[in-house]
Structures are given as structure tokens and as C-alpha cells.
Scaffold this motif. Structure first.
Motif, short mmCIF file in Angstrom:
data_model
loop_
_atom_site.label_atom_id
_atom_site.label_comp_id
_atom_site.label_asym_id
_atom_site.label_seq_id
_atom_site.Cartn_x
_atom_site.Cartn_y
_atom_site.Cartn_z
N ALA A 1 27.60 -16.25 68.66
CA ALA A 1 27.06 -15.52 69.81
C ALA A 1 28.13 -14.62 70.43
O ALA A 1 27.85 -13.47 70.79
CB ALA A 1 26.51 -16.50 70.84
N LEU A 2 29.34 -15.14 70.55
CA LEU A 2 30.44 -14.31 71.05
C LEU A 2 30.63 -13.10 70.15
O LEU A 2 30.81 -11.97 70.63
CB LEU A 2 31.74 -15.13 71.09
CG LEU A 2 31.85 -16.21 72.16
CD1 LEU A 2 32.99 -17.16 71.83
CD2 LEU A 2 32.02 -15.58 73.52
N ASN A 3 30.56 -13.31 68.85
CA ASN A 3 30.74 -12.24 67.87
C ASN A 3 29.65 -11.19 68.00
O ASN A 3 29.92 -9.99 67.92
CB ASN A 3 30.77 -12.84 66.46
CG ASN A 3 31.16 -11.81 65.43
OD1 ASN A 3 32.28 -11.30 65.46
ND2 ASN A 3 30.26 -11.50 64.52
N GLU A 4 28.39 -11.62 68.18
CA GLU A 4 27.28 -10.66 68.32
C GLU A 4 27.52 -9.71 69.49
O GLU A 4 27.37 -8.50 69.37
CB GLU A 4 25.95 -11.40 68.54
CG GLU A 4 25.40 -12.04 67.31
CD GLU A 4 24.74 -11.06 66.37
OE1 GLU A 4 24.25 -10.00 66.81
OE2 GLU A 4 24.71 -11.36 65.17
N PHE A 5 27.89 -10.28 70.64
CA PHE A 5 28.15 -9.44 71.81
C PHE A 5 29.37 -8.56 71.59
O PHE A 5 29.36 -7.37 71.92
CB PHE A 5 28.33 -10.28 73.07
CG PHE A 5 27.04 -10.70 73.71
CD1 PHE A 5 26.19 -9.77 74.30
CD2 PHE A 5 26.66 -12.03 73.71
CE1 PHE A 5 25.00 -10.15 74.88
CE2 PHE A 5 25.46 -12.42 74.30
CZ PHE A 5 24.63 -11.49 74.89
N ALA A 6 30.44 -9.13 71.03
CA ALA A 6 31.65 -8.35 70.80
C ALA A 6 31.38 -7.16 69.88
O ALA A 6 31.82 -6.04 70.14
CB ALA A 6 32.75 -9.24 70.22
N TRP A 7 30.63 -7.41 68.80
CA TRP A 7 30.32 -6.34 67.85
C TRP A 7 29.52 -5.24 68.53
O TRP A 7 29.80 -4.05 68.36
CB TRP A 7 29.55 -6.91 66.65
CG TRP A 7 29.23 -5.90 65.61
CD1 TRP A 7 28.02 -5.30 65.40
CD2 TRP A 7 30.12 -5.34 64.64
NE1 TRP A 7 28.10 -4.41 64.35
CE2 TRP A 7 29.38 -4.42 63.87
CE3 TRP A 7 31.46 -5.55 64.35
CZ2 TRP A 7 29.96 -3.70 62.83
CZ3 TRP A 7 32.02 -4.82 63.31
CH2 TRP A 7 31.28 -3.91 62.56
N LEU A 8 28.55 -5.63 69.30
CA LEU A 8 27.72 -4.65 70.01
C LEU A 8 28.55 -3.83 70.99
O LEU A 8 28.47 -2.60 71.01
CB LEU A 8 26.59 -5.36 70.75
CG LEU A 8 25.66 -4.48 71.56
CD1 LEU A 8 24.93 -3.48 70.66
CD2 LEU A 8 24.66 -5.35 72.31
N PHE A 9 29.39 -4.50 71.78
CA PHE A 9 30.19 -3.79 72.78
C PHE A 9 31.26 -2.91 72.13
O PHE A 9 31.69 -1.93 72.71
CB PHE A 9 30.85 -4.77 73.74
CG PHE A 9 29.87 -5.57 74.57
CD1 PHE A 9 28.60 -5.11 74.85
CD2 PHE A 9 30.23 -6.81 75.06
CE1 PHE A 9 27.70 -5.85 75.60
CE2 PHE A 9 29.35 -7.56 75.82
CZ PHE A 9 28.08 -7.08 76.09
N ALA A 10 31.67 -3.26 70.92
CA ALA A 10 32.71 -2.48 70.22
C ALA A 10 32.14 -1.32 69.43
O ALA A 10 32.79 -0.28 69.31
CB ALA A 10 33.51 -3.39 69.29
N THR A 11 30.93 -1.47 68.88
CA THR A 11 30.47 -0.49 67.88
C THR A 11 29.19 0.25 68.23
O THR A 11 28.73 1.07 67.44
CB THR A 11 30.26 -1.19 66.52
OG1 THR A 11 29.16 -2.10 66.64
CG2 THR A 11 31.51 -1.92 66.06
N SER A 12 28.62 0.00 69.38
CA SER A 12 27.35 0.64 69.73
C SER A 12 27.47 2.15 69.69
O SER A 12 28.49 2.72 70.09
CB SER A 12 26.91 0.20 71.13
OG SER A 12 25.73 0.89 71.51
N GLU A 13 26.40 2.79 69.23
CA GLU A 13 26.37 4.25 69.26
C GLU A 13 26.25 4.77 70.69
O GLU A 13 26.59 5.90 70.97
CB GLU A 13 25.20 4.76 68.42
CG GLU A 13 25.41 4.56 66.94
CD GLU A 13 24.26 5.11 66.12
OE1 GLU A 13 23.09 4.98 66.53
OE2 GLU A 13 24.55 5.66 65.05
N SER A 14 25.80 3.92 71.60
CA SER A 14 25.61 4.31 73.00
C SER A 14 26.89 4.07 73.80
O SER A 14 27.34 2.93 73.94
CB SER A 14 24.46 3.50 73.61
OG SER A 14 24.41 3.70 75.00
N ALA A 15 27.45 5.13 74.35
CA ALA A 15 28.66 5.01 75.16
C ALA A 15 28.42 4.13 76.38
O ALA A 15 29.33 3.45 76.85
CB ALA A 15 29.13 6.40 75.60
N GLU A 16 27.20 4.12 76.86
CA GLU A 16 26.84 3.31 78.02
C GLU A 16 26.99 1.82 77.73
O GLU A 16 27.31 1.03 78.61
CB GLU A 16 25.40 3.63 78.42
CG GLU A 16 24.92 2.97 79.67
CD GLU A 16 23.50 3.38 80.03
OE1 GLU A 16 23.12 3.15 81.17
OE2 GLU A 16 22.78 3.93 79.17
#
Length: 190
Positions: free
Chosen positions: A72-87
């Protein structure tokens, strides 16, 4: 048009069963009048259901992450690191979450190291990103995964972060309620 009607029926069946993505798509179809009669009230209903379901899903992940669950930590970390959305991106939060996930597994999971490398890159720590990515690659046995990780390593070595097109927790780009729910979860995790 008949194929649109057919697809709207399929989306409605999935949405009625609680599929958050289908609910959001159905909302957009009603908002734009694509395959169904344009109906703003119906669009709002489906968008609301979608946001509610998305929020519940995020809360479950957030709870697991707060409890120290490495995936779960990894899922959030990946999203916050790699999202196409700057927001959505937040390198600092991504590093904190990814470091916790990696520590929980004793630096033995190449997928978690991949996320930590992406988090370092998002926060501008490209030397650390490249070092950790190499560490993850060394743990891999599958040549396809090595090539995938290697492509990100090249980005980090050229001082560029990675952007992922598809992510399991990523909100629908056109649904501001999903983005709001994600930002709320990020604030809680911080």
C-alpha cells in the motif's frame, strides 16, 4: 449510435455493480450526451457514486499504508512520484512512503526499489535515483523487467523523472472529485 447504446448498457451494468471506473465513464457519457440522452442530473449522480467509491477505495489503501503495509505504501509512493498530473505528484511524500516500504522489506523487492528510485527522481535526487535503480536491476532475473527498469535508469541518469501513463490508484483525469479524494488521502498520509 447502436454501438454507443450497447456500450452504455454495459457501463450501466458494471456501474450498478459498483465499478468506480464505469460509474465515472457513465457520468461523462450523460454529461456529454455520448450514447445516451444528455442529462446533467444523471451525470452528477454517477459522478457522485464514482467519487464515493473511489474515496472508499483510497481510504482502504490509506489505512493499510498507515499500518505499514509495504504494498500500500508502494502504491501511493508510485502514484505521487510518477503521475502524469502535476497536481497529484509530490516527490517529498513519495520518498517518505517509498523509503518506509523498502525498509519494511529489507531492500529485497526490486519493485519497491523501482518506486523509491522514481520518488528520488521526482524530488530531484537523480544520483540517488540511479543508484537505487541499479540496486533494483541487480535483483531482477527477468530480462524484460531488466529492460523496463533500464529505460527508467537512463531517464534518471539524464536528470529526468519518469511519468507513468496508467496506475491502479490514479484518478480519472477528468474527474476532479477523484483528484480531491486523492489529495485528501495524500494529506492524511503526510
Amino acid at each position: 449510435w447502436s454501438s454507443d447504446v450497447c456500450s452504455s448498457d454495459l457501463y450501466r451494468k458494471a456501474a450498478d455493480k459498483g465499478d468506480v471506473t464505469a460509474q465515472g465513464i457513465l457520468g461523462r457519457m450523460y454529461e456529454r450526451g455520448e450514447g445516451v440522452a444528455r442529462d446533467i442530473a444523471e451525470a452528477a449522480k454517477w459522478y457522485s457514486k464514482s467519487a464515493e467509491g473511489y474515496s472508499k477505495s483510497l481510504e482502504q489503501y490509506r489505512g493499510a499504508a498507515a499500518g505499514g503495509d509495504a504494498q500500500a505504501l508502494n502504491e501511493f509512493a508510485w502514484l505521487f512520484a510518477t503521475s502524469e498530473s502535476a497536481e497529484v505528484r509530490d516527490g517529498r511524500a513519495a520518498v517518505v512512503l517509498a523509503e518506509k516500504a523498502v525498509a519494511a522489506t529489507g531492500r529485497t523487492d526490486p519493485g519497491l526499489l523501482d518506486t523509491l528510485a522514481a520518488a528520488y527522481a521526482e524530488s530531484g535526487q537523480f544520483t540517488n535515483a540511479a543508484r537505487v535503480q541499479k540496486e533494483g536491476i541487480a535483483l531482477l532475473h527477468d530480462e524484460n523487467r531488466k529492460a523496463d527498469y533500464g529505460s527508467r535508469l537512463k531517464l534518471y541518469e539524464s536528470s529526468s523523472p519518469y511519468r507513468a501513463a496508467e496506475q491502479s490508484l490514479a484518478p480519472a483525469a477528468e474527474n476532479p472529485m477523484h483528484v480531491a479524494a486523492l489529495l485528501r488521502a495524500r494529506a492524511t498520509l503526510r
